[in-house]
Scaffold this active site. Structure first.
Site, PDB file in Angstrom:
ATOM      1  N   ILE A 121      -9.834 -13.318 -20.722  1.00  0.00           N
ATOM      2  CA  ILE A 121      -9.987 -12.847 -19.347  1.00  0.00           C
ATOM      3  C   ILE A 121     -10.542 -11.428 -19.339  1.00  0.00           C
ATOM      4  O   ILE A 121      -9.896 -10.498 -19.828  1.00  0.00           O
ATOM      5  CB  ILE A 121      -8.626 -12.912 -18.603  1.00  0.00           C
ATOM      6  CG1 ILE A 121      -8.020 -14.326 -18.753  1.00  0.00           C
ATOM      7  CG2 ILE A 121      -8.799 -12.513 -17.147  1.00  0.00           C
ATOM      8  CD1 ILE A 121      -8.911 -15.462 -18.281  1.00  0.00           C
ATOM      9  N   GLU A 122     -11.758 -11.283 -18.819  1.00  0.00           N
ATOM     10  CA  GLU A 122     -12.443  -9.990 -18.896  1.00  0.00           C
ATOM     11  C   GLU A 122     -12.940  -9.496 -17.548  1.00  0.00           C
ATOM     12  O   GLU A 122     -13.579  -8.449 -17.462  1.00  0.00           O
ATOM     13  CB  GLU A 122     -13.629 -10.087 -19.876  1.00  0.00           C
ATOM     14  CG  GLU A 122     -13.211 -10.649 -21.238  1.00  0.00           C
ATOM     15  CD  GLU A 122     -14.194 -10.343 -22.353  1.00  0.00           C
ATOM     16  OE1 GLU A 122     -15.181  -9.636 -22.107  1.00  0.00           O
ATOM     17  OE2 GLU A 122     -13.951 -10.818 -23.476  1.00  0.00           O
ATOM     18  N   LEU A 123     -12.720 -10.262 -16.478  1.00  0.00           N
ATOM     19  CA  LEU A 123     -13.189  -9.808 -15.155  1.00  0.00           C
ATOM     20  C   LEU A 123     -12.341 -10.463 -14.061  1.00  0.00           C
ATOM     21  O   LEU A 123     -11.481 -11.291 -14.346  1.00  0.00           O
ATOM     22  CB  LEU A 123     -14.683 -10.145 -14.991  1.00  0.00           C
ATOM     23  CG  LEU A 123     -15.124 -11.596 -15.204  1.00  0.00           C
ATOM     24  CD1 LEU A 123     -15.011 -12.415 -13.925  1.00  0.00           C
ATOM     25  CD2 LEU A 123     -16.572 -11.619 -15.687  1.00  0.00           C
TER      26      LEU A 123
END
Ligand code: NAG
Ligand code: NAG
Length: 295
Positions: free
Chosen positions: A148-150
């Site tokens: 999960i990066e955004l």
């Protein structure tokens, strides 16, 4: 008798020298059509875990979407050919997870109920449930990886809990997470503290304050020690670029990794191995081949 006591003597000596733990290599596959098939990756014998990347649209009442770059087109059903590959890999003892999230996409969990809805979708579409639309066919994946990066930082702890609960129906659902090395991770910090993840492959790259840089291993080792002491239960993996082109920074030459870093981090009982981004880059320079003997 003499031989027996000699063996005990050696074992005692090794204990004094210091315990070193063994691990495996985890690899991301799916974001480059020129990286070969899953079966080819598994046939190398180098990998113990494969993360299929990515389901990059989900949550917030959106119809979920998967992206496998040039490999196949999920909506038209051409990715179901990988069902046989997945089973082939699993038959070799390799765990195959679906990675959700990634650096490009549209995803977030708007509420606890949204997390429940997404968990149900993942169970029915990729795990032990049933759905008329299974992009990877009838193969039952071993679990879900959170990259999960955004988007919103919220509710990933709920998603992890709901997915883990499905494992009670029979086959265990493994959970992986790929946080950035600064602690706490912005998106996964809360979820990681619940101790629900089996594998945490920390991205020790693109983050100079906690990555390898200019021959200096200090920041990386300090960060590794924080991860292994603060995250409950999970096995921790050293996540690295498989080639210089695979990340903006943080690439570690194989000889530096095997001679200076692995001997130090393998002293932790929480050591799980090395994660590499990605199969495509590993094919460029054979990084996994260079390091596997020391992982
Ligand atoms: C639940 O998830 C499905 C996708 O599985 C989506 O189409 C639907 O809109 C979601 N419902 C809600 C209430 O979020
Ligand atoms: C390595 O990095 C650490 C932390 O930034 C620093 O204190 C140390 O002086 C560096 N060592 C060398 C040899 O440059």
């Amino acid at each position: 008798m003499a031989k027996h006591s000699y063996t005990l003597h050696i074992l005692f000596f090794l204990t004094l020298v210091g315990t070193s733990y063994g691990g495996g290599i985890a690899i991301y596959w799916g974001q480059n059509g020129n990286e070969g098939t899953l079966s080819e990756a598994c046939a190398t014998g180098k990998y113990s875990y494969i993360n299929i990347a990515f389901l990059n649209k989900f949550g917030n009442s959106q119809t979920p979407e998967m992206n496998l770059a040039g490999h196949c087109d999920p909506p038209s059903g051409t990715c179901t050919k990988f069902s046989a590959d997945i089973k082939d890999c699993q038959g070799k003892g390799i765990k195959v997870l679906l990675s959700i999230g990634g650096g490009i996409g549209s995803y977030s969990l708007s509420s606890k109920e949204d997390a429940r809805n997404v968990s149900k979708f993942l169970w029915n579409t990729f795990l032990g449930g049933k759905s008329s639309s299974r992009p990877l066919g009838d193969a039952v994946l071993d679990g879900i990886d959170f990259d999960i990066e955004l988007g919103s930082t919220k509710n990933y702890d709920h998603l992890a809990r709901f997915l883990k609960d499905y494992g009670r129906l029979g086959r265990k659902v493994y959970l992986g997470a790929a946080p950035q090395c600064p602690i706490p991770d912005k998106f996964l910090g809360t979820a990681l503290n619940k101790g629900l993840f089996d594998f945490v492959w920390v991205q020790f790259y693109n983050n100079p304050p906690c990555s390898y840089a200019n021959g200096n291993i200090t920041n990386l080792v300090n960060s590794w020690n924080r991860w292994t002491t603060r995250v409950p239960k999970s096995k921790i993996f050293l996540g690295l670029p498989a080639a210089t082109g695979a990340a903006g920074s943080g690439f570690i030459p194989a000889d530096v990794l095997t001679s200076q870093i692995l001997p130090v981090i393998k002293k932790s009982p929480k050591y799980g191995g090395v994660m590499l981004w990605s199969r495509f880059y590993d094919l460029q320079d054979g990084y996994s081949t260079s390091i596997i003997g020391s992982v």
